[in-house]
Design a protein around this motif. Structure first.
Motif, PDB file in Angstrom:
ATOM      1  N   UNK A 204       0.812  -1.222   0.000  1.00 34.18           N
ATOM      2  CA  UNK A 204       0.000   0.000   0.000  1.00 34.18           C
ATOM      3  C   UNK A 204       0.847   1.275   0.000  1.00 34.18           C
ATOM      4  N   UNK A 205       2.095   1.166   0.365  1.00 33.32           N
ATOM      5  CA  UNK A 205       2.953   2.345   0.439  1.00 33.32           C
ATOM      6  C   UNK A 205       2.896   3.071   1.767  1.00 33.32           C
ATOM      7  N   UNK A 206       2.126   2.571   2.711  1.00 31.39           N
ATOM      8  CA  UNK A 206       1.996   3.231   4.018  1.00 31.39           C
ATOM      9  C   UNK A 206       3.236   3.041   4.886  1.00 31.39           C
ATOM     10  N   UNK A 207       3.993   1.980   4.635  1.00 33.90           N
ATOM     11  CA  UNK A 207       5.156   1.683   5.467  1.00 33.90           C
ATOM     12  C   UNK A 207       6.379   1.439   4.576  1.00 33.90           C
ATOM     13  N   UNK A 208       6.852   2.472   3.892  1.00 38.65           N
ATOM     14  CA  UNK A 208       7.904   2.287   2.889  1.00 38.65           C
ATOM     15  C   UNK A 208       9.222   1.760   3.459  1.00 38.65           C
ATOM     16  N   UNK A 209       9.601   2.189   4.635  1.00 42.12           N
ATOM     17  CA  UNK A 209      10.865   1.721   5.214  1.00 42.12           C
ATOM     18  C   UNK A 209      10.792   0.242   5.554  1.00 42.12           C
ATOM     19  N   UNK A 210       9.662  -0.187   6.100  1.00 36.45           N
ATOM     20  CA  UNK A 210       9.491  -1.598   6.417  1.00 36.45           C
ATOM     21  C   UNK A 210       9.408  -2.438   5.141  1.00 36.45           C
ATOM     22  N   UNK A 211       8.736  -1.916   4.127  1.00 35.97           N
ATOM     23  CA  UNK A 211       8.592  -2.654   2.868  1.00 35.97           C
ATOM     24  C   UNK A 211       9.936  -2.825   2.163  1.00 35.97           C
ATOM     25  N   UNK A 212      10.864  -1.914   2.430  1.00 41.12           N
ATOM     26  CA  UNK A 212      12.163  -1.948   1.753  1.00 41.12           C
ATOM     27  C   UNK A 212      13.193  -2.821   2.461  1.00 41.12           C
ATOM     28  N   UNK A 213      12.823  -3.423   3.599  1.00 36.23           N
ATOM     29  CA  UNK A 213      13.782  -4.262   4.332  1.00 36.23           C
ATOM     30  C   UNK A 213      14.235  -5.441   3.478  1.00 36.23           C
ATOM     31  N   UNK A 214      15.496  -5.790   3.588  1.00 38.03           N
ATOM     32  CA  UNK A 214      16.030  -6.924   2.830  1.00 38.03           C
ATOM     33  C   UNK A 214      15.445  -8.228   3.351  1.00 38.03           C
TER      34      UNK A 214
END
Length: 249
Positions: A204-214
């Motif tokens: 959804x894009x609401x949590x971009x930093x979490x979504x970008x985790x390796x």
């Protein structure tokens, strides 16, 4: 009437052991055997399961006869704490190796101590009844830190911080180990149940930093995590010492 020194019996047993046996049959038990059995019981079943009656059953004696050696669970626990507190192989390090090696050994030794005896995490150990083993351990540690250019109060604060780190990380590890039995789900099952909603909210894009985790963010071992944190603590201490030296020079 209250005992003027409620710690007297614990201190006597810790430092002097049992009084000499009177004439008659040889005592069936030794203090060392009683304490070892208490530690084994707590290791196997937890501190809540430790009782004088259970311990007597484990030693194959009557509960009343056990009280002739150790008057109560309070004294027993004080003896157990000292028994597991002595210097162990993980904590021993050449005293010539320097303060960092000494603290590193203490950190890993603390981790091993709490993993081997998880019941220690249930004990209020802020006011220990000091016996020969616990003092020997502190003597070893303070001797290893004798050349550390800090006050005794600061050294003790470092030791306290190191122990708190070991306690916190081991508590997390044990809670993780116990989670499958407590929830009835494996770790994989637990996260699979959350996967659909997590994939949706991450997209959804609401949590971009979490979504970008390796993908390997949470794949490290407990040992790796402990080593990383321990090195951060010791690196921070080393930087503080260097900063003090620079300011003094």
């Amino acid at each position: 009437m209250n005992d003027p020194n409620p710690l007297a019996k614990s201190l006597q047993l810790l430092w002097d052991g049992l009084p000499p046996a009177k004439k008659g049959p040889k005592p069936k038990l030794t203090l060392e055997r009683i304490v070892a059995a208490g530690v084994e019981l707590a290791d196997a079943e937890g501190l809540d399961s430790l009782s004088m009656r259970k311990l007597a059953d484990r030693l194959d004696v009557g509960a009343m006869s056990l009280y002739r050696y150790v008057p109560s669970k309070t004294e027993l626990l004080n003896l157990m704490l000292d028994a597991v507190s002595g210097p162990n192989d993980a904590r021993k390090v050449s005293l010539e190796a320097g303060w960092r090696a000494c603290l590193e050994a203490a950190g890993w030794g603390g981790r091993r101590l709490y993993l081997d005896h998880p019941w220690l995490l249930q004990v209020n150990w802020t006011r220990p009844v000091l016996g020969p083993n616990s003092l020997a351990d502190m003597e070893l540690l303070m001797t290893g830190l004798k050349d550390l250019p800090m006050t005794d109060q600061e050294k003790m604060s470092i030791i306290t911080a190191l122990d708190s780190y070991a306690v916190g990380t081991v508590r997390q590890e044990i809670l993780w180990q116990n989670a499958p039995a407590e929830t009835g789900m494996t770790d994989e099952e637990f996260w699979n149940h959350q996967l659909p909603i997590l994939e949706e909210v991450m997209a959804s894009g609401r949590f971009p930093s979490m979504a970008a985790l390796s993908e390997d963010t949470f794949s490290g071992s407990w040992e790796d995590s402990f080593a990383f944190g321990l090195n951060l603590l010791l690196d921070g201490l080393e930087q503080k010492l260097n900063r003090r030296a620079s300011e003094a020079g």
